[in-house]
Design an enzyme around this catalytic site. Structure first.
Site, PDB file in Angstrom:
ATOM      1  N   LYS A   1       6.001  -0.398 -14.091  1.00  0.00           N
ATOM      2  CA  LYS A   1       7.332  -0.974 -13.929  1.00  0.00           C
ATOM      3  C   LYS A   1       7.527  -2.146 -14.885  1.00  0.00           C
ATOM      4  CE  LYS A   1       8.382  -3.314 -10.081  1.00  0.00           C
ATOM      5  NZ  LYS A   1       8.760  -3.423  -8.654  1.00  0.00           N
TER       6      LYS A   1
ATOM      7  N   ASP B   1      -4.686  -6.090  -5.666  1.00  0.00           N
ATOM      8  CA  ASP B   1      -3.591  -7.023  -5.411  1.00  0.00           C
ATOM      9  C   ASP B   1      -4.175  -8.360  -4.964  1.00  0.00           C
ATOM     10  OD1 ASP B   1      -0.341  -6.388  -4.921  1.00  0.00           O
ATOM     11  OD2 ASP B   1      -1.077  -8.277  -4.093  1.00  0.00           O
TER      12      ASP B   1
ATOM     13  N   GLY C   1       0.772  -1.230   0.000  1.00  0.00           N
ATOM     14  CA  GLY C   1       0.000   0.000   0.000  1.00  0.00           C
ATOM     15  C   GLY C   1       0.804   1.280   0.000  1.00  0.00           C
TER      16      GLY C   1
ATOM     17  N   ASP D   1       3.157  -1.083 -10.040  1.00  0.00           N
ATOM     18  CA  ASP D   1       4.479  -1.463  -9.547  1.00  0.00           C
ATOM     19  C   ASP D   1       4.579  -2.991  -9.457  1.00  0.00           C
ATOM     20  OD1 ASP D   1       7.030  -0.618  -8.710  1.00  0.00           O
ATOM     21  OD2 ASP D   1       6.513  -0.867  -6.600  1.00  0.00           O
TER      22      ASP D   1
END
Length: 255
Positions: free
Chosen positions: A150, A68, A48, A110
């Site tokens: 990413k 997630d 988070g 990410d």
């Protein structure tokens, strides 16, 4: 002091859940990703840290949606925060994101694969996750929206970047200071989602329907406005697209 200790300690001191918070802070600082009132979707959000940064920047009028496979603990913030427990490689999870998010201003990712130590395999898995994030961004981002993702360096970076460049005003490759020295990660930051039915370089035939305040003719392609100089109302002309903005574009006569 090693860089990893510096950012780890800074995260602890400032109350962030992960040192990666400082990666997003730099991406935002340099490319102005997050704004007051934005709707932000964070893919691969656990634990988070990126959600905390996003919530700070969007404020009480903004919304942050974290996705997630792992549980994400509640975040204390004035922003509206929602979490979705799911796997972004699964179509059902991506569909849930589309249903919950609505029109989105920013998608950030990410996500990283479970590491095997085999570089080529890890890079390929990273590219797959980045591609899933990109496809989700295309489905939920509003016109003019931004995307940051990413990916590990490797042969799949250039093809992904090229596909992103076709969908956004511009794309930048960045390596935040908080990335570890030994890491092969980079971030592709894409600005201003293009939702126009035409792209720069396209050649089309249009009919001038009106004249703008600066004297350029105005045509329409599937509801998207094009400004064409040296034209008059009622003319049907061949044009080449020279520039695209989120809500309109510019073209030049080729006939």
């Amino acid at each position: 002091m090693p860089r990893k200790d510096k950012y780890y300690n800074r995260a602890k001191q400032q109350g962030y859940r992960s040192r990666s918070a400082f990666k997003l802070k730099q991406l935002d600082r340099e490319e102005n990703l997050l704004g007051q009132g934005d709707v932000v979707v964070d893919l691969g959000a656990a634990p988070g840290g990126w959600m905390e940064v996003a919530a700070e920047e969007v404020g009480a009028d903004g919304t942050v949606i974290g996705v997630d496979r792992q549980r994400i603990d509640d975040i204390e913030t004035d922003a509206t925060v929602e979490t979705i427990r799911g796997d972004m490689t699964d179509e059902d999870s991506r569909e849930q994101v589309r249903e919950v998010a609505g029109d989105v201003d920013v998608v950030i990712s990410d996500m990283a694969p479970n590491m095997t130590g085999e570089y080529n395999l890890d890079a390929a898995r990273s590219a797959h996750l980045a591609r899933m994030a990109f496809e989700t961004a295309l489905e939920v981002l509003d016109s003019g929206g931004d995307f940051a993702v990413k990916i590990f360096q490797g042969q799949d970076v250039d093809p992904l970047r090229e596909d992103m460049e076709a969908e956004f005003k511009y794309v930048r490759t960045m390596t935040p200071d908080a990335s570890r020295d030994e890491s092969s990660e980079i971030y592709l930051v894409a600005k201003d989602r293009l939702t126009a039915p035409v792209r720069v370089g396209d050649e089309v035939t249009v009919t001038i329907e009106d004249i703008g305040s600066k004297g350029d003719g105005i045509a329409s392609v599937e509801g998207f406005r094009l400004f064409v100089p040296d034209t008059e109302i009622g003319e049907t002309v061949d044009v080449r697209i020279e520039d695209i903005k989120p809500q309109f574009g510019f073209a030049e006569r080729t006939d």
